[in-house]
Design a protein around this motif. Structure first.
Motif, PDB file in Angstrom:
ATOM      1  N   ARG A  15      22.773  66.973  43.221  1.00  0.00           N
ATOM      2  CA  ARG A  15      22.265  65.700  42.715  1.00  0.00           C
ATOM      3  C   ARG A  15      20.806  65.806  42.282  1.00  0.00           C
ATOM      4  O   ARG A  15      20.354  65.079  41.390  1.00  0.00           O
ATOM      5  N   TRP A  16      20.039  66.723  42.920  1.00  0.00           N
ATOM      6  CA  TRP A  16      18.608  66.818  42.641  1.00  0.00           C
ATOM      7  C   TRP A  16      18.264  68.133  41.956  1.00  0.00           C
ATOM      8  O   TRP A  16      18.543  69.216  42.483  1.00  0.00           O
ATOM      9  N   ARG A  17      17.636  68.054  40.784  1.00  0.00           N
ATOM     10  CA  ARG A  17      17.155  69.246  40.093  1.00  0.00           C
ATOM     11  C   ARG A  17      15.752  69.576  40.575  1.00  0.00           C
ATOM     12  O   ARG A  17      15.005  68.707  41.022  1.00  0.00           O
ATOM     13  N   LEU A  18      15.405  70.846  40.456  1.00  0.00           N
ATOM     14  CA  LEU A  18      14.109  71.300  40.936  1.00  0.00           C
ATOM     15  C   LEU A  18      12.968  70.570  40.242  1.00  0.00           C
ATOM     16  O   LEU A  18      12.005  70.145  40.890  1.00  0.00           O
ATOM     17  N   ASP A  19      13.059  70.405  38.932  1.00  0.00           N
ATOM     18  CA  ASP A  19      11.962  69.745  38.212  1.00  0.00           C
ATOM     19  C   ASP A  19      11.799  68.294  38.642  1.00  0.00           C
ATOM     20  O   ASP A  19      10.682  67.768  38.727  1.00  0.00           O
ATOM     21  N   GLU A  20      12.912  67.634  38.964  1.00  0.00           N
ATOM     22  CA  GLU A  20      12.833  66.253  39.427  1.00  0.00           C
ATOM     23  C   GLU A  20      12.164  66.178  40.805  1.00  0.00           C
ATOM     24  O   GLU A  20      11.367  65.264  41.065  1.00  0.00           O
ATOM     25  N   LEU A  21      12.488  67.136  41.659  1.00  0.00           N
ATOM     26  CA  LEU A  21      11.873  67.147  42.978  1.00  0.00           C
ATOM     27  C   LEU A  21      10.386  67.454  42.902  1.00  0.00           C
ATOM     28  O   LEU A  21       9.588  66.909  43.681  1.00  0.00           O
ATOM     29  N   MET A  22      10.006  68.315  41.979  1.00  0.00           N
ATOM     30  CA  MET A  22       8.589  68.618  41.804  1.00  0.00           C
ATOM     31  C   MET A  22       7.818  67.357  41.411  1.00  0.00           C
ATOM     32  O   MET A  22       6.724  67.088  41.930  1.00  0.00           O
ATOM     33  N   LYS A  23       8.382  66.565  40.512  1.00  0.00           N
ATOM     34  CA  LYS A  23       7.734  65.322  40.094  1.00  0.00           C
ATOM     35  C   LYS A  23       7.674  64.327  41.241  1.00  0.00           C
ATOM     36  O   LYS A  23       6.658  63.652  41.450  1.00  0.00           O
ATOM     37  N   ALA A  24       8.757  64.249  42.007  1.00  0.00           N
ATOM     38  CA  ALA A  24       8.799  63.323  43.135  1.00  0.00           C
ATOM     39  C   ALA A  24       7.788  63.726  44.206  1.00  0.00           C
ATOM     40  O   ALA A  24       7.114  62.880  44.805  1.00  0.00           O
ATOM     41  N   LYS A  25       7.674  65.016  44.446  1.00  0.00           N
ATOM     42  CA  LYS A  25       6.702  65.494  45.425  1.00  0.00           C
ATOM     43  C   LYS A  25       5.278  65.161  44.979  1.00  0.00           C
ATOM     44  O   LYS A  25       4.463  64.675  45.770  1.00  0.00           O
ATOM     45  N   GLN A  26       4.988  65.397  43.721  1.00  0.00           N
ATOM     46  CA  GLN A  26       3.651  65.118  43.206  1.00  0.00           C
ATOM     47  C   GLN A  26       3.343  63.620  43.279  1.00  0.00           C
ATOM     48  O   GLN A  26       2.243  63.217  43.658  1.00  0.00           O
ATOM     49  N   ALA A  27       4.335  62.804  42.949  1.00  0.00           N
ATOM     50  CA  ALA A  27       4.130  61.357  42.964  1.00  0.00           C
ATOM     51  C   ALA A  27       3.884  60.835  44.376  1.00  0.00           C
ATOM     52  O   ALA A  27       3.087  59.905  44.578  1.00  0.00           O
ATOM     53  N   SER A  28       4.542  61.443  45.345  1.00  0.00           N
ATOM     54  CA  SER A  28       4.394  60.986  46.724  1.00  0.00           C
ATOM     55  C   SER A  28       3.167  61.574  47.407  1.00  0.00           C
ATOM     56  O   SER A  28       2.728  61.080  48.453  1.00  0.00           O
ATOM     57  N   GLY A  29       2.613  62.650  46.830  1.00  0.00           N
ATOM     58  CA  GLY A  29       1.482  63.319  47.439  1.00  0.00           C
ATOM     59  C   GLY A  29       1.826  64.072  48.715  1.00  0.00           C
ATOM     60  O   GLY A  29       0.946  64.366  49.531  1.00  0.00           O
ATOM     61  N   SER A  30       3.099  64.401  48.882  1.00  0.00           N
ATOM     62  CA  SER A  30       3.553  65.049  50.109  1.00  0.00           C
ATOM     63  C   SER A  30       3.324  66.554  50.078  1.00  0.00           C
ATOM     64  O   SER A  30       3.382  67.180  49.021  1.00  0.00           O
ATOM     65  N   ARG A  31       3.075  67.111  51.261  1.00  0.00           N
ATOM     66  CA  ARG A  31       3.095  68.557  51.457  1.00  0.00           C
ATOM     67  C   ARG A  31       4.377  68.921  52.188  1.00  0.00           C
ATOM     68  O   ARG A  31       4.846  68.171  53.045  1.00  0.00           O
ATOM     69  N   VAL A  32       4.923  70.095  51.846  1.00  0.00           N
ATOM     70  CA  VAL A  32       6.191  70.536  52.423  1.00  0.00           C
ATOM     71  C   VAL A  32       5.986  71.849  53.169  1.00  0.00           C
ATOM     72  O   VAL A  32       5.442  72.809  52.610  1.00  0.00           O
ATOM     73  N   SER A  33       6.415  71.871  54.415  1.00  0.00           N
ATOM     74  CA  SER A  33       6.394  73.096  55.217  1.00  0.00           C
ATOM     75  C   SER A  33       7.833  73.538  55.463  1.00  0.00           C
ATOM     76  O   SER A  33       8.649  72.755  55.953  1.00  0.00           O
ATOM     77  N   LEU A  34       8.113  74.780  55.137  1.00  0.00           N
ATOM     78  CA  LEU A  34       9.432  75.366  55.358  1.00  0.00           C
ATOM     79  C   LEU A  34       9.330  76.291  56.567  1.00  0.00           C
ATOM     80  O   LEU A  34       8.518  77.220  56.571  1.00  0.00           O
ATOM     81  N   VAL A  35      10.115  76.023  57.596  1.00  0.00           N
ATOM     82  CA  VAL A  35      10.011  76.732  58.873  1.00  0.00           C
ATOM     83  C   VAL A  35      11.298  77.494  59.159  1.00  0.00           C
ATOM     84  O   VAL A  35      12.392  76.923  59.097  1.00  0.00           O
ATOM     85  N   VAL A  36      11.153  78.772  59.496  1.00  0.00           N
ATOM     86  CA  VAL A  36      12.287  79.610  59.861  1.00  0.00           C
ATOM     87  C   VAL A  36      12.076  80.111  61.288  1.00  0.00           C
ATOM     88  O   VAL A  36      11.234  80.969  61.529  1.00  0.00           O
ATOM     89  N   PRO A  37      12.809  79.569  62.268  1.00  0.00           N
ATOM     90  CA  PRO A  37      12.727  80.108  63.627  1.00  0.00           C
ATOM     91  C   PRO A  37      13.557  81.384  63.711  1.00  0.00           C
ATOM     92  O   PRO A  37      14.669  81.451  63.164  1.00  0.00           O
ATOM     93  N   ALA A  38      13.051  82.407  64.374  1.00  0.00           N
ATOM     94  CA  ALA A  38      13.769  83.685  64.384  1.00  0.00           C
ATOM     95  C   ALA A  38      13.525  84.422  65.694  1.00  0.00           C
ATOM     96  O   ALA A  38      12.423  84.406  66.237  1.00  0.00           O
ATOM     97  N   ARG A  39      14.568  85.088  66.163  1.00  0.00           N
ATOM     98  CA  ARG A  39      14.441  85.984  67.311  1.00  0.00           C
ATOM     99  C   ARG A  39      15.449  87.119  67.140  1.00  0.00           C
ATOM    100  O   ARG A  39      16.653  86.893  67.091  1.00  0.00           O
ATOM    101  N   ASN A  40      14.933  88.317  66.975  1.00  0.00           N
ATOM    102  CA  ASN A  40      15.779  89.508  66.799  1.00  0.00           C
ATOM    103  C   ASN A  40      16.771  89.340  65.644  1.00  0.00           C
ATOM    104  O   ASN A  40      17.968  89.533  65.796  1.00  0.00           O
ATOM    105  N   GLU A  41      16.236  88.963  64.494  1.00  0.00           N
ATOM    106  CA  GLU A  41      17.058  88.773  63.288  1.00  0.00           C
ATOM    107  C   GLU A  41      16.633  89.742  62.189  1.00  0.00           C
ATOM    108  O   GLU A  41      16.604  89.393  61.007  1.00  0.00           O
TER     109      GLU A  41
END
Length: 308
Positions: A15-41
């Motif tokens: 439903r969401w294209r990357l370019d649309e999300l980029m515009k939405a992120k910019q409009a909202s002024g949000s920062r996004v953190s992507l977190v990967v928890p890992a142990r012996n992977e």
């Protein structure tokens, strides 16, 4: 057919294209953190972090930081993740004044102290069949609908082990523990397809107010807490297609099941001992060997209560 929560809050990742999300992120002024928890992977972390970094950090700026929380790995997980582009934090080095407990929930809780995003996206490190649209799918509702506080992913979960290949055989703890418990304790949440999904996203200001189980109860606990505090309309779910990952032996699923049960029971008025002993029995040499497994059912306080 009556309009249901499922009809209104269930989406497909496309439903969401990357370019649309980029515009939405910019409009909202949000920062996004992507977190990967890992142990012996070490076997999978390079592919997961490398592809996420290429898609959302190197080629775009949809993600502001890609953080790996290494839960005391004894293999090359940390080195591989760092070389793949992740910012790696050793679990014990994050807020050492608070101590360290082993567990996935501990990694997600401590991630709050080393990230800066207004939105936190969690992706497991053991994925073997997946794609980067997991991230855009999870971000869609959060970046385009301010009323959404938490997004759960869901997917077809094949079970592949040796010669066994069951297209819909994965998610054993979900089907045998989580879904039946929710039917009893929170019937309103039975429309959530994958209550234990490791791929989910949440607003930081919401997550920071939640008590966090240190183990595998973290995923269902956040779902229940957001529902109880903000109501069902604060939750969305997104079909991410197919997800395959490494599978644990049946005996190793028991501590996970216990932690999931504890999270649900604790949120249903039961007073639980945070240090449980799970006893299992193995038949060996014609007799039974008793195996006692310490199972940590404790929870961390809301992060905003221990912020410096």
């Amino acid at each position: 057919m009556a309009d249901t929560w499922f009809d209104r809050h269930t989406h497909v990742w496309s439903r969401w294209r990357l370019d649309e999300l980029m515009k939405a992120k910019q409009a909202s002024g949000s920062r996004v953190s992507l977190v990967v928890p890992a142990r012996n992977e070490a076997a999978t972390i390079g592919d997961v972090v490398g592809r996420l970094h290429a898609a959302f950090v190197a080629e775009t700026d949809l993600v502001d930081e890609l953080v790996v929380i290494d839960g005391d790995s004894t293999d090359d997980t940390a080195r591989i993740a760092r070389e793949a582009g992740g910012v790696v934090h050793e679990l014990a080095s994050v807020r050492p004044d608070l101590g360290t407990r082993p567990g996935k929930g501990e990694s997600l809780w401590k991630a709050q102290f080393v990230t800066t995003g207004d939105v936190l996206v969690f992706v497991d490190a053991d994925l073997v069949e997946w794609d980067t649209h997991f991230v855009t799918g999870l971000l869609g509702p959060l970046l385009t609908d301010p009323a959404t506080a938490l997004v759960k992913g869901f997917y077809q979960r094949p079970f592949r082990s040796g010669s066994t290949n069951e297209p819909h055989g994965g998610g054993r703890v979900t089907e045998l523990v989580a879904r039946p418990l929710l039917a009893i304790a929170r019937p309103q949440l039975t429309q959530v397809v994958q209550p234990l999904a490791g791929e989910w996203a949440v607003r930081r200001d919401v997550f920071a107010t939640l008590s966090v189980p240190v183990g595998y109860g973290v995923d269902i606990a956040a779902l229940m807490d957001v529902h109880d505090r903000l109501g069902p309309d604060a939750i969305a779910q997104v079909d991410l297609g197919v997800r395959a990952h490494s599978h644990q032996d049946l005996a190793d699923l028991a501590p996970m099941a216990a932690q999931v049960m504890a999270a649900v029971l604790g949120r249903s008025g039961h007073d639980l001992d945070p240090a449980a002993v799970l006893r299992q029995f193995v038949r060996q040499d014609g007799g039974l060997e008793q195996v006692a497994r310490d199972t940590d059912l404790s929870e961390r306080p809301p992060a905003n209560e221990v912020a410096r």
